[in-house]
Write a protein that holds these residues in place. Structure first.
Motif, PDB file in Angstrom:
ATOM      1  N   MET A   1       0.815  -1.193   0.000  1.00  0.00           N
ATOM      2  CA  MET A   1       0.000   0.000   0.000  1.00  0.00           C
ATOM      3  C   MET A   1       0.861   1.260   0.000  1.00  0.00           C
ATOM      4  O   MET A   1       0.463   2.275  -0.515  1.00  0.00           O
ATOM      5  N   ALA A   2       2.045   1.188   0.602  1.00  0.00           N
ATOM      6  CA  ALA A   2       2.910   2.366   0.670  1.00  0.00           C
ATOM      7  C   ALA A   2       3.404   2.788  -0.709  1.00  0.00           C
ATOM      8  O   ALA A   2       3.710   3.957  -0.926  1.00  0.00           O
ATOM      9  N   ASN A   3       3.498   1.858  -1.633  1.00  0.00           N
ATOM     10  CA  ASN A   3       3.985   2.168  -2.976  1.00  0.00           C
ATOM     11  C   ASN A   3       2.851   2.397  -3.962  1.00  0.00           C
ATOM     12  O   ASN A   3       3.097   2.454  -5.167  1.00  0.00           O
ATOM     13  N   ALA A   4       1.615   2.510  -3.476  1.00  0.00           N
ATOM     14  CA  ALA A   4       0.468   2.731  -4.357  1.00  0.00           C
ATOM     15  C   ALA A   4       0.603   4.104  -5.016  1.00  0.00           C
ATOM     16  O   ALA A   4       1.116   5.046  -4.414  1.00  0.00           O
ATOM     17  N   PRO A   5       0.135   4.229  -6.266  1.00  0.00           N
ATOM     18  CA  PRO A   5       0.212   5.531  -6.936  1.00  0.00           C
ATOM     19  C   PRO A   5      -0.700   6.556  -6.253  1.00  0.00           C
ATOM     20  O   PRO A   5      -1.698   6.206  -5.645  1.00  0.00           O
ATOM     21  N   VAL A   6      -0.313   7.804  -6.360  1.00  0.00           N
ATOM     22  CA  VAL A   6      -1.109   8.883  -5.773  1.00  0.00           C
ATOM     23  C   VAL A   6      -2.345   9.091  -6.645  1.00  0.00           C
ATOM     24  O   VAL A   6      -2.253   9.174  -7.868  1.00  0.00           O
ATOM     25  N   GLU A   7      -3.493   9.160  -6.012  1.00  0.00           N
ATOM     26  CA  GLU A   7      -4.745   9.302  -6.740  1.00  0.00           C
ATOM     27  C   GLU A   7      -4.817  10.669  -7.419  1.00  0.00           C
ATOM     28  O   GLU A   7      -4.297  11.662  -6.922  1.00  0.00           O
ATOM     29  N   ALA A   8      -5.472  10.703  -8.577  1.00  0.00           N
ATOM     30  CA  ALA A   8      -5.587  11.935  -9.363  1.00  0.00           C
ATOM     31  C   ALA A   8      -6.268  13.045  -8.573  1.00  0.00           C
ATOM     32  O   ALA A   8      -5.911  14.215  -8.698  1.00  0.00           O
ATOM     33  N   LYS A   9      -7.236  12.697  -7.740  1.00  0.00           N
ATOM     34  CA  LYS A   9      -7.931  13.703  -6.945  1.00  0.00           C
ATOM     35  C   LYS A   9      -6.975  14.401  -5.977  1.00  0.00           C
ATOM     36  O   LYS A   9      -7.049  15.600  -5.760  1.00  0.00           O
ATOM     37  N   VAL A  10      -6.074  13.641  -5.390  1.00  0.00           N
ATOM     38  CA  VAL A  10      -5.109  14.216  -4.449  1.00  0.00           C
ATOM     39  C   VAL A  10      -4.128  15.115  -5.196  1.00  0.00           C
ATOM     40  O   VAL A  10      -3.785  16.205  -4.728  1.00  0.00           O
ATOM     41  N   THR A  15      -2.222  20.467  -6.201  1.00  0.00           N
ATOM     42  CA  THR A  15      -1.717  21.422  -7.187  1.00  0.00           C
ATOM     43  C   THR A  15      -2.470  22.744  -7.104  1.00  0.00           C
ATOM     44  O   THR A  15      -1.868  23.814  -7.108  1.00  0.00           O
ATOM     45  N   VAL A  16      -3.799  22.668  -7.012  1.00  0.00           N
ATOM     46  CA  VAL A  16      -4.594  23.890  -6.930  1.00  0.00           C
ATOM     47  C   VAL A  16      -4.300  24.645  -5.640  1.00  0.00           C
ATOM     48  O   VAL A  16      -4.188  25.871  -5.641  1.00  0.00           O
ATOM     49  N   ALA A  17      -4.154  23.927  -4.533  1.00  0.00           N
ATOM     50  CA  ALA A  17      -3.833  24.587  -3.262  1.00  0.00           C
ATOM     51  C   ALA A  17      -2.505  25.330  -3.371  1.00  0.00           C
ATOM     52  O   ALA A  17      -2.377  26.464  -2.909  1.00  0.00           O
ATOM     53  N   PHE A  18      -1.512  24.698  -3.992  1.00  0.00           N
ATOM     54  CA  PHE A  18      -0.214  25.339  -4.168  1.00  0.00           C
ATOM     55  C   PHE A  18      -0.325  26.568  -5.062  1.00  0.00           C
ATOM     56  O   PHE A  18       0.204  27.643  -4.737  1.00  0.00           O
ATOM     57  N   LEU A  19      -1.019  26.434  -6.190  1.00  0.00           N
ATOM     58  CA  LEU A  19      -1.110  27.539  -7.140  1.00  0.00           C
ATOM     59  C   LEU A  19      -1.893  28.718  -6.573  1.00  0.00           C
ATOM     60  O   LEU A  19      -1.518  29.878  -6.785  1.00  0.00           O
ATOM     61  N   VAL A  20      -2.974  28.446  -5.854  1.00  0.00           N
ATOM     62  CA  VAL A  20      -3.749  29.536  -5.261  1.00  0.00           C
ATOM     63  C   VAL A  20      -2.934  30.224  -4.171  1.00  0.00           C
ATOM     64  O   VAL A  20      -2.932  31.453  -4.076  1.00  0.00           O
ATOM     65  N   ALA A  60     -11.364  21.388  -7.089  1.00  0.00           N
ATOM     66  CA  ALA A  60     -10.428  20.626  -7.924  1.00  0.00           C
ATOM     67  C   ALA A  60     -10.464  19.143  -7.571  1.00  0.00           C
ATOM     68  O   ALA A  60     -10.472  18.283  -8.455  1.00  0.00           O
ATOM     69  N   GLY A  61     -10.492  18.833  -6.284  1.00  0.00           N
ATOM     70  CA  GLY A  61     -10.571  17.432  -5.873  1.00  0.00           C
ATOM     71  C   GLY A  61     -11.882  16.797  -6.269  1.00  0.00           C
ATOM     72  O   GLY A  61     -11.937  15.628  -6.650  1.00  0.00           O
TER      73      GLY A  61
END
Length: 73
Positions: A1-10, A15-20, A60-61
């Motif tokens: 589970m630790a190596n699972a890909p990061v979900e697109a929603k996350v 990204t939006v939180a960073f950009l805003v 965005a999420g």
């Protein structure tokens, strides 16, 4: 589970939180005076600065596609 890909929603929400946050910081640096939020009452300015990034991050999420995962069992 630790190596699972990061979900697109996350990814989208992060990204939006960073950009805003970056946009607000840049606007604050450019318009260092109170002219950006000047027309608003003082009691509304602080909650607005907190709610705009939160709302855009939530949107965005919510709009991003769900990343399907395999069986957990």
């Amino acid at each position: 589970m630790a190596n699972a890909p990061v979900e697109a929603k996350v990814k989208a929400a992060s990204t939006v939180a960073f950009l805003v946050g970056l946009a607000i910081a840049m606007l604050n640096a450019v318009a260092a005076d109170n002219s950006l939020l000047g027309p608003l009452p003082a009691w509304l300015q602080a909650p607005l600065l907190a709610l705009v990034p939160t709302g855009l991050t939530w949107l965005a999420g919510y709009q991003a596609r769900h990343t399907p995962r395999g069986s957990v069992i």
